[in-house]
Scaffold this active site. Structure first.
Site, PDB file in Angstrom:
ATOM      1  N   PRO A   1     -36.672  42.984  25.780  1.00 25.31           N
ATOM      2  CA  PRO A   1     -37.361  41.705  25.998  1.00 25.31           C
ATOM      3  C   PRO A   1     -36.418  40.755  26.710  1.00 25.31           C
ATOM      4  O   PRO A   1     -35.259  40.612  26.303  1.00 25.31           O
ATOM      5  CB  PRO A   1     -37.674  41.224  24.586  1.00 25.31           C
ATOM      6  CG  PRO A   1     -36.762  41.980  23.677  1.00 25.31           C
ATOM      7  CD  PRO A   1     -36.431  43.266  24.367  1.00 25.31           C
TER       8      PRO A   1
ATOM      9  N   CYS B   1     -30.901  35.934  19.590  1.00 25.76           N
ATOM     10  CA  CYS B   1     -30.718  34.858  20.562  1.00 25.76           C
ATOM     11  C   CYS B   1     -29.450  34.046  20.239  1.00 25.76           C
ATOM     12  O   CYS B   1     -29.312  33.525  19.131  1.00 25.76           O
ATOM     13  CB  CYS B   1     -31.952  33.964  20.535  1.00 25.76           C
ATOM     14  SG  CYS B   1     -31.920  32.760  21.843  1.00 25.76           S
TER      15      CYS B   1
ATOM     16  N   LYS C   1     -34.657  43.272  16.472  1.00 25.30           N
ATOM     17  CA  LYS C   1     -33.578  43.370  17.464  1.00 25.30           C
ATOM     18  C   LYS C   1     -32.551  42.302  17.090  1.00 25.30           C
ATOM     19  O   LYS C   1     -32.906  41.150  16.885  1.00 25.30           O
ATOM     20  CB  LYS C   1     -34.144  43.142  18.858  1.00 25.30           C
ATOM     21  CG  LYS C   1     -33.098  43.221  19.957  1.00 25.30           C
ATOM     22  CD  LYS C   1     -33.772  43.404  21.308  1.00 25.30           C
ATOM     23  CE  LYS C   1     -32.801  43.273  22.455  1.00 25.30           C
ATOM     24  NZ  LYS C   1     -32.354  41.872  22.644  1.00 25.30           N
TER      25      LYS C   1
ATOM     26  N   ASN D   1     -28.267  49.044  22.332  1.00 28.24           N
ATOM     27  CA  ASN D   1     -28.469  48.107  23.444  1.00 28.24           C
ATOM     28  C   ASN D   1     -27.127  47.501  23.854  1.00 28.24           C
ATOM     29  O   ASN D   1     -26.308  47.161  23.003  1.00 28.24           O
ATOM     30  CB  ASN D   1     -29.453  47.019  23.000  1.00 28.24           C
ATOM     31  CG  ASN D   1     -29.615  45.889  24.005  1.00 28.24           C
ATOM     32  OD1 ASN D   1     -29.512  44.714  23.657  1.00 28.24           O
ATOM     33  ND2 ASN D   1     -29.861  46.212  25.259  1.00 28.24           N
TER      34      ASN D   1
HETATM   35  C1  LIG Z   1     -32.453  36.551  31.096  1.00 20.73           C
HETATM   36  C2  LIG Z   1     -32.374  37.163  29.743  1.00 20.73           C
HETATM   37  C3  LIG Z   1     -33.333  36.849  28.800  1.00 20.73           C
HETATM   38  C4  LIG Z   1     -33.277  37.427  27.536  1.00 20.73           C
HETATM   39  N1  LIG Z   1     -34.260  37.144  26.639  1.00 20.73           N
HETATM   40  C5  LIG Z   1     -34.297  37.804  25.437  1.00 20.73           C
HETATM   41  C6  LIG Z   1     -35.362  37.625  24.534  1.00 20.73           C
HETATM   42  O1  LIG Z   1     -36.293  36.864  24.778  1.00 20.73           O
HETATM   43  N2  LIG Z   1     -35.329  38.323  23.369  1.00 20.73           N
HETATM   44  C7  LIG Z   1     -34.291  39.173  23.040  1.00 20.73           C
HETATM   45  O2  LIG Z   1     -34.320  39.789  21.964  1.00 20.73           O
HETATM   46  N3  LIG Z   1     -33.277  39.348  23.886  1.00 20.73           N
HETATM   47  C8  LIG Z   1     -33.256  38.708  25.073  1.00 20.73           C
HETATM   48  N4  LIG Z   1     -32.245  38.954  25.958  1.00 20.73           N
HETATM   49  C9  LIG Z   1     -31.195  39.912  25.598  1.00 20.73           C
HETATM   50  C10 LIG Z   1     -31.575  41.307  26.099  1.00 20.73           C
HETATM   51  O3  LIG Z   1     -32.776  41.753  25.510  1.00 20.73           O
HETATM   52  C11 LIG Z   1     -30.459  42.316  25.798  1.00 20.73           C
HETATM   53  O4  LIG Z   1     -30.269  42.372  24.411  1.00 20.73           O
HETATM   54  C12 LIG Z   1     -29.136  41.931  26.440  1.00 20.73           C
HETATM   55  O5  LIG Z   1     -29.318  41.549  27.784  1.00 20.73           O
HETATM   56  C13 LIG Z   1     -28.141  43.085  26.354  1.00 20.73           C
HETATM   57  O6  LIG Z   1     -28.660  44.223  26.979  1.00 20.73           O
HETATM   58  P1  LIG Z   1     -28.203  44.654  28.459  1.00 20.73           P
HETATM   59  O7  LIG Z   1     -26.717  44.809  28.447  1.00 20.73           O
HETATM   60  O8  LIG Z   1     -28.936  45.929  28.734  1.00 20.73           O
HETATM   61  O9  LIG Z   1     -28.613  43.536  29.347  1.00 20.73           O
HETATM   62  C14 LIG Z   1     -32.245  38.336  27.216  1.00 20.73           C
HETATM   63  C15 LIG Z   1     -31.287  38.651  28.163  1.00 20.73           C
HETATM   64  C16 LIG Z   1     -31.334  38.078  29.419  1.00 20.73           C
HETATM   65  C17 LIG Z   1     -30.284  38.462  30.428  1.00 20.73           C
END
Ligand SMILES: Cc1cc2nc3c(=O)[nH]c(=O)nc-3n(C[C@H](O)[C@H](O)[C@H](O)COP(=O)(O)O)c2cc1C
Length: 391
Positions: free
Chosen positions: A33, A120, A160, A222
């Site tokens: 997400p 968050c 999460k 993740n």
């Molecule tokens: C622009 C942006 C918005 C995000 N919004 C959410 C969110 O609404 N809910 C959530 O659980 N994580 C959110 N995340 C975190 C991601 O879901 C993820 O946990 C985080 O980016 C780490 O994973 P990655 O290394 O694959 O990016 C957000 C991340 C980014 C970059």
């Protein structure tokens, strides 16, 4: 330390099937997400590349706004008719409101899977005790999960989370155990603390530890999956049951095609390397889908602007053209700029690495006295659910 061994990279990919309640997710790959990003158009684009395989989670929806039927929120929970299973992420801090939101989703058949956000790290959320601050209060976490699962009927509820607030206040193992106790279907762990925000590297060892700690339910890993090989490696090295992919697909929705290929027999882990012309076609489609979803072409193109730096990362684009792409306000203007790109330019290999937010955090802002006691806590104020930017 989880090994970055040559073995793990060379070994054949594992076949993978993940059960999220009644839903089989194969390959076990989940779109993370991301607020402002993983709306219906972006999910459609990712699904087009994956052939519909995988699980694609919505942007975060605040439970209070859902229960109050906020107009914008009701639009955000829109799914394409072909999307299945429909996966909604909820953010909430009040057990009763979370319960009501879940009940509403069930009663009105709004989704097939509910994920709860406890990750968050943004100050305006943690300052009120929400997001990644919340699991520190074990009883509040338990109460929220109880209400969510209790109202979900047959719908699977997942969570999460991050590792904790900081290295001195880790919460993920306790939270995993509470999740099992309360009937949560699966847990996803972003291997960073709130204090880290997006800095440093994700701690995959923690994912392995969580998997050992809660063998009863699937654990999704993740953090820092930038290519299909990373996904396979994370599963092998941590023993997790599936992967959640966030920033790696920003401006690269075809990553989901790579992920599907990597988990197929024979496991091709060669990354797609579209030339600029092929990228331009995807950009056009993304902008068009946004316009259709918003119901306004210009607003779709304007919303698309934030994706431009990700799509063009590493390609040579003159400053004038870059500006034109970032200021287009109609599909015709966007077409002009896309048409002027050097379509033969090959994929810049160095664009395969980290992208999106990478900044380290500062201090985690918490309510006064939050860390004094991990169990008790007064009800969180309503504005703890003020609109947030996710994360
Ligand atoms: C622009 C942006 C918005 C995000 N919004 C959410 C969110 O609404 N809910 C959530 O659980 N994580 C959110 N995340 C975190 C991601 O879901 C993820 O946990 C985080 O980016 C780490 O994973 P990655 O290394 O694959 O990016 C957000 C991340 C980014 C970059």
């Amino acid at each position: 330390m989880v090994g970055m061994t040559a073995d793990a990279t060379l070994a054949p990919p594992m076949p993978g099937t993940l059960a999220i309640g009644p839903h089989t997710v194969s390959p076990p790959v989940v779109l993370a997400p991301m607020a402002g990003i993983t709306n219906a158009p972006f999910r459609t684009l990712c699904r087009e590349f994956s052939g519909g395989k995988g699980l694609f989670v919505s942007e975060m929806i605040t439970t209070r706004a859902l229960v109050e039927r906020n107009e914008k929120t009701m639009h955000l929970i829109h799914f394409d008719a072909t999307e299945t299973p429909r996966s909604i992420q909820l953010y909430g801090v009040d057990p009763v409101t979370v319960g009501k939101a879940v009940r509403m989703i069930v009663d009105e058949d709004l989704a097939d899977h509910i994920d709860l956000n406890f990750g968050c790290p943004v100050p305006k959320v943690t300052r009120k005790g929400g997001g990644s601050a919340l699991p520190f209060k074990r009883n509040l976490l338990r109460a929220i999960l109880r209400e969510a699962v209790g109202n979900a009927g047959e719908l699977p509820v997942t969570i999460k989370m991050r590792k904790g607030i900081d290295d001195d206040h880790l919460t993920y193992l306790d939270a995993g155990r509470i999740a099992v106790d309360e009937g949560v279907t699966a847990v996803a762990l972003h291997g960073r603390t709130a204090a880290q925000h997006y800095g440093g590297t994700a701690d995959w060892d923690a994912i392995a530890r969580l998997k050992e700690h809660v063998p009863e339910i699937p654990v999704l890993g993740n953090g820092d999956i930038w290519c299909a090989d990373d996904a396979v490696r994370m599963m092998r090295e941590t023993g997790c049951d599936g992967v959640v992919v966030g920033r790696g697909c920003l401006g690269r929705p075809w990553l989901f095609g790579d992920l599907v290929a990597a988990f197929e027999p024979g496991g091709d882990r060669t990354p797609a390397a579209p030339d600029f012309g092929q990228v331009a076609v995807v950009m056009r489609r993304h902008a068009e889908l946004l316009g259709r979803w918003i119901g306004d072409e210009a607003r779709g193109v304007i919303d698309f602007r934030k994706h431009v730096p990700w799509y063009t990362k590493g390609f040579a684009v003159g400053s004038e053209l870059r500006r034109a792409l970032a200021t287009a306000s109609s599909l015709a203007e966007l077409d002009d700029s896309l048409g002027a790109l050097d379509h033969d330019q090959p994929w810049p290999a160095h664009a395969d690495g980290p992208r999106g937010r990478t900044a380290a955090g500062k201090r985690v802002v918490l309510p006064d006295g939050w860390l004094d006691d991990p169990y008790t806590c007064a009800a969180l104020s309503e504005d703890a659910e003020a609109d947030t930017s996710g994360g």
